[in-house]
Design a protein around this motif. Structure first.
Motif, PDB file in Angstrom:
ATOM      1  N   GLY A   5     -16.864  11.482  38.746  1.00 44.88           N
ATOM      2  CA  GLY A   5     -17.602  12.728  38.942  1.00 44.88           C
ATOM      3  C   GLY A   5     -17.939  12.922  40.409  1.00 44.88           C
ATOM      4  O   GLY A   5     -19.034  13.365  40.756  1.00 44.88           O
ATOM      5  N   THR A   6     -16.974  12.602  41.279  1.00 40.66           N
ATOM      6  CA  THR A   6     -17.224  12.689  42.722  1.00 40.66           C
ATOM      7  C   THR A   6     -17.588  14.102  43.162  1.00 40.66           C
ATOM      8  O   THR A   6     -18.414  14.281  44.062  1.00 40.66           O
ATOM      9  CB  THR A   6     -16.000  12.184  43.509  1.00 40.66           C
ATOM     10  OG1 THR A   6     -15.791  10.801  43.212  1.00 40.66           O
ATOM     11  CG2 THR A   6     -16.206  12.334  45.009  1.00 40.66           C
ATOM     12  N   ASN A  48     -19.315  16.303  41.509  1.00 41.96           N
ATOM     13  CA  ASN A  48     -20.747  16.438  41.227  1.00 41.96           C
ATOM     14  C   ASN A  48     -21.575  15.676  42.260  1.00 41.96           C
ATOM     15  O   ASN A  48     -22.574  16.192  42.782  1.00 41.96           O
ATOM     16  CB  ASN A  48     -21.058  15.900  39.827  1.00 41.96           C
ATOM     17  CG  ASN A  48     -20.517  16.779  38.719  1.00 41.96           C
ATOM     18  OD1 ASN A  48     -20.102  17.913  38.959  1.00 41.96           O
ATOM     19  ND2 ASN A  48     -20.514  16.265  37.503  1.00 41.96           N
ATOM     20  N   HIS A  61     -21.865  17.377  45.591  1.00 41.33           N
ATOM     21  CA  HIS A  61     -22.692  18.588  45.578  1.00 41.33           C
ATOM     22  C   HIS A  61     -24.152  18.308  45.222  1.00 41.33           C
ATOM     23  O   HIS A  61     -24.958  19.243  45.162  1.00 41.33           O
ATOM     24  CB  HIS A  61     -22.108  19.602  44.593  1.00 41.33           C
ATOM     25  CG  HIS A  61     -20.876  20.283  45.094  1.00 41.33           C
ATOM     26  ND1 HIS A  61     -20.900  21.456  45.811  1.00 41.33           N
ATOM     27  CD2 HIS A  61     -19.564  19.929  45.000  1.00 41.33           C
ATOM     28  CE1 HIS A  61     -19.668  21.814  46.125  1.00 41.33           C
ATOM     29  NE2 HIS A  61     -18.837  20.903  45.650  1.00 41.33           N
ATOM     30  N   LEU A 114     -25.212  17.110  42.321  1.00 40.51           N
ATOM     31  CA  LEU A 114     -25.434  17.238  40.878  1.00 40.51           C
ATOM     32  C   LEU A 114     -25.431  15.831  40.274  1.00 40.51           C
ATOM     33  O   LEU A 114     -24.486  15.070  40.501  1.00 40.51           O
ATOM     34  CB  LEU A 114     -24.329  18.091  40.260  1.00 40.51           C
ATOM     35  CG  LEU A 114     -24.458  18.476  38.790  1.00 40.51           C
ATOM     36  CD1 LEU A 114     -25.654  19.403  38.580  1.00 40.51           C
ATOM     37  CD2 LEU A 114     -23.175  19.163  38.316  1.00 40.51           C
ATOM     38  N   LEU A 147     -24.755  14.404  37.545  1.00 40.32           N
ATOM     39  CA  LEU A 147     -23.840  14.022  36.465  1.00 40.32           C
ATOM     40  C   LEU A 147     -22.624  13.284  37.027  1.00 40.32           C
ATOM     41  O   LEU A 147     -21.509  13.797  37.081  1.00 40.32           O
ATOM     42  CB  LEU A 147     -23.409  15.256  35.678  1.00 40.32           C
ATOM     43  CG  LEU A 147     -24.485  15.846  34.763  1.00 40.32           C
ATOM     44  CD1 LEU A 147     -24.100  17.248  34.329  1.00 40.32           C
ATOM     45  CD2 LEU A 147     -24.690  14.950  33.543  1.00 40.32           C
ATOM     46  N   TRP A 148     -22.861  12.059  37.476  1.00 42.49           N
ATOM     47  CA  TRP A 148     -21.793  11.174  37.941  1.00 42.49           C
ATOM     48  C   TRP A 148     -22.187   9.751  37.564  1.00 42.49           C
ATOM     49  O   TRP A 148     -23.345   9.479  37.250  1.00 42.49           O
ATOM     50  CB  TRP A 148     -21.572  11.295  39.451  1.00 42.49           C
ATOM     51  CG  TRP A 148     -22.796  11.073  40.290  1.00 42.49           C
ATOM     52  CD1 TRP A 148     -23.702  12.021  40.691  1.00 42.49           C
ATOM     53  CD2 TRP A 148     -23.277   9.816  40.798  1.00 42.49           C
ATOM     54  NE1 TRP A 148     -24.712  11.437  41.424  1.00 42.49           N
ATOM     55  CE2 TRP A 148     -24.471  10.085  41.505  1.00 42.49           C
ATOM     56  CE3 TRP A 148     -22.815   8.507  40.736  1.00 42.49           C
ATOM     57  CZ2 TRP A 148     -25.209   9.086  42.139  1.00 42.49           C
ATOM     58  CZ3 TRP A 148     -23.545   7.504  41.366  1.00 42.49           C
ATOM     59  CH2 TRP A 148     -24.726   7.804  42.061  1.00 42.49           C
ATOM     60  N   LEU A 208     -18.776  18.784  31.762  1.00 44.67           N
ATOM     61  CA  LEU A 208     -19.808  18.139  32.577  1.00 44.67           C
ATOM     62  C   LEU A 208     -19.274  17.601  33.895  1.00 44.67           C
ATOM     63  O   LEU A 208     -20.040  17.399  34.831  1.00 44.67           O
ATOM     64  CB  LEU A 208     -20.468  17.004  31.789  1.00 44.67           C
ATOM     65  CG  LEU A 208     -21.123  17.400  30.461  1.00 44.67           C
ATOM     66  CD1 LEU A 208     -21.750  16.177  29.802  1.00 44.67           C
ATOM     67  CD2 LEU A 208     -22.162  18.491  30.670  1.00 44.67           C
ATOM     68  N   GLY A 209     -17.978  17.321  33.972  1.00 49.01           N
ATOM     69  CA  GLY A 209     -17.403  16.875  35.232  1.00 49.01           C
ATOM     70  C   GLY A 209     -17.249  15.381  35.379  1.00 49.01           C
ATOM     71  O   GLY A 209     -16.909  14.897  36.459  1.00 49.01           O
ATOM     72  N   SER A 210     -17.486  14.625  34.303  1.00 48.19           N
ATOM     73  CA  SER A 210     -17.289  13.173  34.327  1.00 48.19           C
ATOM     74  C   SER A 210     -16.817  12.739  32.951  1.00 48.19           C
ATOM     75  O   SER A 210     -17.582  12.779  31.985  1.00 48.19           O
ATOM     76  CB  SER A 210     -18.583  12.440  34.685  1.00 48.19           C
ATOM     77  OG  SER A 210     -18.481  11.057  34.383  1.00 48.19           O
TER      78      SER A 210
END
Length: 255
Positions: A84-85, A87, A90, A92, A94-95, A180-182
């Motif tokens: 989730g790099t 995220n 930025h 966020l 969620l990583w 969610l990005g991860s």
């Protein structure tokens, strides 16, 4: 307790301590402009490699940033220092850090930790899955796709096999969908029972390994998207609580 879990725990804690207050100064790209990497991805992987070597000397490490030579048939580590790099870059939260040991396509131990959220997930083969409090993880009991919360992700290269057809279909069919990005976090949330299913393709083994074991040890089901056997190195996954798995396979085939 599995010695592999002890090693993964130690490495995950060390990386989490490094990353918890980190803020990236240098953000560059790899395969394309969407595929980001920061100096902290590299630093975290260096720390993880050092700790794993201290606890399990001679076991090769394959990491997203540093690569590595290994024999699939023999024990090896699969490491994503920051899943989730984008995220992370930025701000966020969620990583996560994802660390797993595998041999011959079977995951033996895995730890996923999201430092900012204080989420911790771990499992050992045959030993169950636990959260940050040591509480056993268990998948949800939702048994209908139209009541399910699903998660997925998209590849950095959106010019081919971009998952948009499946996303559009499942947004109309499922209770709701999230991106969610991860992938590692998505999989762990299935194990926790907060998400009912996850599908994705074009992933790497280090994205999948720990989360797949954690889901299975929490009572979930993992296959490829057509219901065939899951291949850790193939990059395709369909994971669920089991109760909706057959329906998910059918709906994804309609997309």
């Amino acid at each position: 307790m599995s010695e592999l879990v002890v090693a993964a725990r130690a490495a995950a804690r060390a990386a989490s301590a490094l990353l918890r207050d980190a803020r990236p100064d240098r953000i560059t790209s790899k395969s394309n402009a969407r595929d980001l990497v920061t100096e902290w991805d590299v630093k975290a992987e260096e720390v993880i490699r050092r700790v794993l070597e201290e606890h399990a000397p001679g076991v090769p490490v394959v990491g997203e940033e540093g690569g590595g030579d290994f024999d699939k048939a023999r024990e090896h580590w699969l490491v994503d220092p920051i899943d989730g790099t984008v995220n992370f870059a930025h701000g966020l939260p969620l990583w996560c850090v994802s660390i797993a040991a595998a041999r011959a396509g079977e995951v033996l131990a895995g730890v996923v930790v999201a430092p900012i959220l204080d989420w911790w997930f771990e499992a050992s083969l045959g030993g169950g899955a636990r959260d940050e409090r040591g509480t056993a993880l268990s998948v949800s009991k939702i048994d209908r796709v139209d009541q399910a919360l699903l998660a997925t992700g998209f590849p950095y290269d959106m010019t081919q096999e971009n998952n948009l057809d499946r996303w559009n279909h499942m947004m109309k069919t499922a209770g709701t969908c999230r991106r969610l990005g991860s992938a590692a976090i998505d999989l762990c949330l299935v194990a926790k029972g907060a998400v009912d299913g996850h599908w994705e393709n074009r992933l790497q083994a280090w994205d999948l390994a720990a989360g797949v074991l954690i889901i299975r040890e929490a009572g979930g089901t993992v296959t490829n998207m057509t219901g065939g056997g899951f291949d850790l190195y193939d990059g395709e996954v369909l994971a669920s609580n089991g109760a909706i798995h057959g329906e998910l396979i059918a709906e994804l085939a309609r997309a």
